[in-house]
Motif scaffolding. Structure first.
Motif, PDB file in Angstrom:
ATOM      1  N   VAL A   1       0.876  -1.188   0.000  1.00 12.40           N
ATOM      2  CA  VAL A   1       0.000   0.000   0.000  1.00 12.40           C
ATOM      3  C   VAL A   1       0.903   1.225   0.000  1.00 12.40           C
ATOM      4  CG1 VAL A   1      -1.818   1.258   1.185  1.00 12.40           C
ATOM      5  CG2 VAL A   1      -1.780  -1.235   1.286  1.00 12.40           C
ATOM      6  N   PRO A   2       1.075   1.895  -1.128  1.00 10.73           N
ATOM      7  CA  PRO A   2       1.972   3.056  -1.186  1.00 10.73           C
ATOM      8  C   PRO A   2       1.498   4.189  -0.275  1.00 10.73           C
ATOM      9  CG  PRO A   2       1.441   2.236  -3.384  1.00 10.73           C
ATOM     10  CD  PRO A   2       0.534   1.533  -2.436  1.00 10.73           C
ATOM     11  N   ILE A   3       2.395   5.139  -0.073  1.00  6.98           N
ATOM     12  CA  ILE A   3       2.095   6.287   0.794  1.00  6.98           C
ATOM     13  C   ILE A   3       0.952   7.116   0.208  1.00  6.98           C
ATOM     14  CG2 ILE A   3       3.012   8.465   1.677  1.00  6.98           C
ATOM     15  CD1 ILE A   3       5.686   7.159   1.959  1.00  6.98           C
ATOM     16  N   GLY A   4       0.009   7.451   1.065  1.00  3.91           N
ATOM     17  CA  GLY A   4      -1.105   8.294   0.655  1.00  3.91           C
ATOM     18  C   GLY A   4      -2.225   7.567  -0.050  1.00  3.91           C
ATOM     19  N   VAL A   5      -2.112   6.251  -0.200  1.00  2.00           N
ATOM     20  CA  VAL A   5      -3.137   5.469  -0.885  1.00  2.00           C
ATOM     21  C   VAL A   5      -3.969   4.733   0.151  1.00  2.00           C
ATOM     22  CG1 VAL A   5      -3.595   3.599  -2.522  1.00  2.00           C
ATOM     23  CG2 VAL A   5      -1.719   5.207  -2.939  1.00  2.00           C
ATOM     24  N   LEU A   6      -5.273   4.888   0.075  1.00  2.00           N
ATOM     25  CA  LEU A   6      -6.167   4.201   1.007  1.00  2.00           C
ATOM     26  C   LEU A   6      -6.366   2.761   0.544  1.00  2.00           C
ATOM     27  CD1 LEU A   6      -7.824   4.994   3.550  1.00  2.00           C
ATOM     28  CD2 LEU A   6      -9.797   5.212   2.021  1.00  2.00           C
ATOM     29  N   PRO A   7      -6.220   1.776   1.433  1.00  4.44           N
ATOM     30  CA  PRO A   7      -6.426   0.381   1.024  1.00  4.44           C
ATOM     31  C   PRO A   7      -7.808   0.175   0.425  1.00  4.44           C
ATOM     32  CG  PRO A   7      -5.452   0.482   3.218  1.00  4.44           C
ATOM     33  CD  PRO A   7      -5.835   1.887   2.852  1.00  4.44           C
ATOM     34  N   MET A   8      -7.886  -0.565  -0.677  1.00  3.72           N
ATOM     35  CA  MET A   8      -9.158  -0.816  -1.340  1.00  3.72           C
ATOM     36  C   MET A   8     -10.052  -1.670  -0.454  1.00  3.72           C
ATOM     37  SD  MET A   8      -8.886   0.841  -4.114  1.00  3.72           S
ATOM     38  CE  MET A   8     -10.310   0.202  -5.002  1.00  3.72           C
ATOM     39  N   PRO A   9     -11.320  -1.289  -0.290  1.00  2.00           N
ATOM     40  CA  PRO A   9     -12.211  -2.056   0.592  1.00  2.00           C
ATOM     41  C   PRO A   9     -12.342  -3.519   0.198  1.00  2.00           C
ATOM     42  CG  PRO A   9     -13.182   0.072   0.039  1.00  2.00           C
ATOM     43  CD  PRO A   9     -11.962  -0.080  -0.820  1.00  2.00           C
ATOM     44  N   GLY A  10     -12.408  -3.801  -1.106  1.00  2.00           N
ATOM     45  CA  GLY A  10     -12.535  -5.186  -1.545  1.00  2.00           C
ATOM     46  C   GLY A  10     -11.324  -6.023  -1.169  1.00  2.00           C
ATOM     47  N   ILE A  11     -10.133  -5.448  -1.343  1.00  4.62           N
ATOM     48  CA  ILE A  11      -8.906  -6.172  -1.001  1.00  4.62           C
ATOM     49  C   ILE A  11      -8.802  -6.353   0.509  1.00  4.62           C
ATOM     50  CG2 ILE A  11      -6.389  -6.050  -1.082  1.00  4.62           C
ATOM     51  CD1 ILE A  11      -6.622  -4.552  -3.702  1.00  4.62           C
ATOM     52  N   VAL A  12      -9.185  -5.312   1.263  1.00  9.95           N
ATOM     53  CA  VAL A  12      -9.145  -5.415   2.722  1.00  9.95           C
ATOM     54  C   VAL A  12     -10.100  -6.498   3.210  1.00  9.95           C
ATOM     55  CG1 VAL A  12      -9.689  -4.196   4.863  1.00  9.95           C
ATOM     56  CG2 VAL A  12      -8.404  -3.034   3.062  1.00  9.95           C
ATOM     57  N   ALA A  13     -11.303  -6.543   2.630  1.00 11.89           N
ATOM     58  CA  ALA A  13     -12.281  -7.555   3.045  1.00 11.89           C
ATOM     59  C   ALA A  13     -11.785  -8.958   2.718  1.00 11.89           C
ATOM     60  CB  ALA A  13     -13.622  -7.283   2.367  1.00 11.89           C
ATOM     61  N   GLU A  14     -11.255  -9.137   1.506  1.00 13.10           N
ATOM     62  CA  GLU A  14     -10.776 -10.467   1.108  1.00 13.10           C
ATOM     63  C   GLU A  14      -9.591 -10.912   1.955  1.00 13.10           C
ATOM     64  OE1 GLU A  14      -9.057 -12.717  -2.909  1.00 13.10           O
ATOM     65  OE2 GLU A  14      -9.738 -10.628  -2.999  1.00 13.10           O
ATOM     66  N   ALA A  15      -8.622 -10.016   2.149  1.00 16.16           N
ATOM     67  CA  ALA A  15      -7.461 -10.364   2.961  1.00 16.16           C
ATOM     68  C   ALA A  15      -7.850 -10.565   4.417  1.00 16.16           C
ATOM     69  CB  ALA A  15      -6.395  -9.275   2.844  1.00 16.16           C
ATOM     70  N   GLY A  16      -8.764  -9.740   4.919  1.00 11.37           N
ATOM     71  CA  GLY A  16      -9.188  -9.872   6.303  1.00 11.37           C
ATOM     72  C   GLY A  16      -9.884 -11.192   6.571  1.00 11.37           C
TER      73      GLY A  16
END
Length: 260
Positions: free
Chosen positions: A161-176
């Motif tokens: 996740v580069p600086i200043g970039v908000l994690p994508m909700p879909g990726i966060v949900a899948e990884a979580g």
């Protein structure tokens, strides 16, 4: 002289801006990282550790940090994105401590030791068996160079996740979901010896009760399962913690990837 001071001021502004962004992500991670982020660790120690890790990570990330924007909204957006990213990566590591807590709770319940509560490194009290597993896991991780692996994990977080970039909700949900599944799976795996021992104990107790109904098997068997659970913990703890540390450090080496 004036031009030199102006150049120095621009350089200092850029460096402080980059340090602030890195500090925000590292600080959010430090609130949840095992060992360093425990509630028993004083806030001043956490602050000092956050500053130390910021100084370690900043030189590697400084070339990728843009100039500070002029709008307040943009500054707040960048700061919020870094805090969210830090909390996300810190929570992924905190799940491994939850796996030890789950294993300890299941093991204590299986061996009739759940009523014995001990101290806890966190806010909620744990059964004494869970407390032993958590403290032992934290001590083992620290002995195996947790600080070095944490610094490498922090650097990898900027690749994901580069600086200043908000994690994508879909990726966060899948990884979580994947990591929560791994957490419960690991917890049940670590508690498996105690569950198997409890099953054998209850089956044996049932057979004895069937053969000798007049015998109060519950009073006879309760001390046996308690002593057996403590003996099993003494024997199996080194192997359980070895499995846990391999999973923990494997995840830190390859976040969200298959652990070899």
């Amino acid at each position: 002289m004036t031009l030199a001071l102006a150049d120095f001021a621009d350089l200092a502004t850029g460096t402080l801006w980059g340090a602030l962004l890195v500090f925000l992500r590292i600080g959010a991670m430090m609130a949840l990282i095992p060992a360093f982020g425990e509630q028993s660790v004083p806030a001043r120690v956490k602050l000092g550790l956050t500053v130390a890790f910021t100084l370690i990570v900043l030189p590697a990330t400084a070339p990728h940090i843009a100039e500070p924007p002029n709008e307040t909204t943009a500054i707040l957006g960048l700061a919020g994105a870094e805090i969210v990213s830090g909390l996300f990566f810190g929570m992924m590591l905190r799940l491994f401590i939850m796996a030890l807590q789950i294993a300890g709770t299941i093991a204590a319940q299986s061996t009739s030791l759940s009523q014995l509560f001990g101290g806890s490194a966190g806010a909620d009290p744990l059964p004494a068996m869970g407390h032993v597993l958590v403290i032992s896991g934290l001590a083992l991780a620290a002995l195996l160079g947790l600080h070095v692996r944490v610094a490498a994990y922090m650097l990898q977080s900027y690749d994901l996740v580069p600086i200043g970039v908000l994690p994508m909700p879909g990726i966060v949900a899948e990884a979580g979901v994947a990591e929560v599944t791994r957490c419960f799976s690991l917890g049940f795996t670590l508690a498996a010896p105690f569950v198997v021992a409890s099953l054998l104990y209850n089956v044996t107790l049932g057979v004895i009760n069937r053969a000798m109904p007049q015998l109060m098997v519950a009073f006879v068997g309760a001390p046996a399962i308690t002593a057996g659970g403590l003996a099993l913990l003494m024997i199996s703890a080194p192997f359980l913690l070895s499995i846990w540390s391999d999973q923990f450090f494997g995840f830190m080496a390859r976040p969200f990837g298959p652990i070899q």
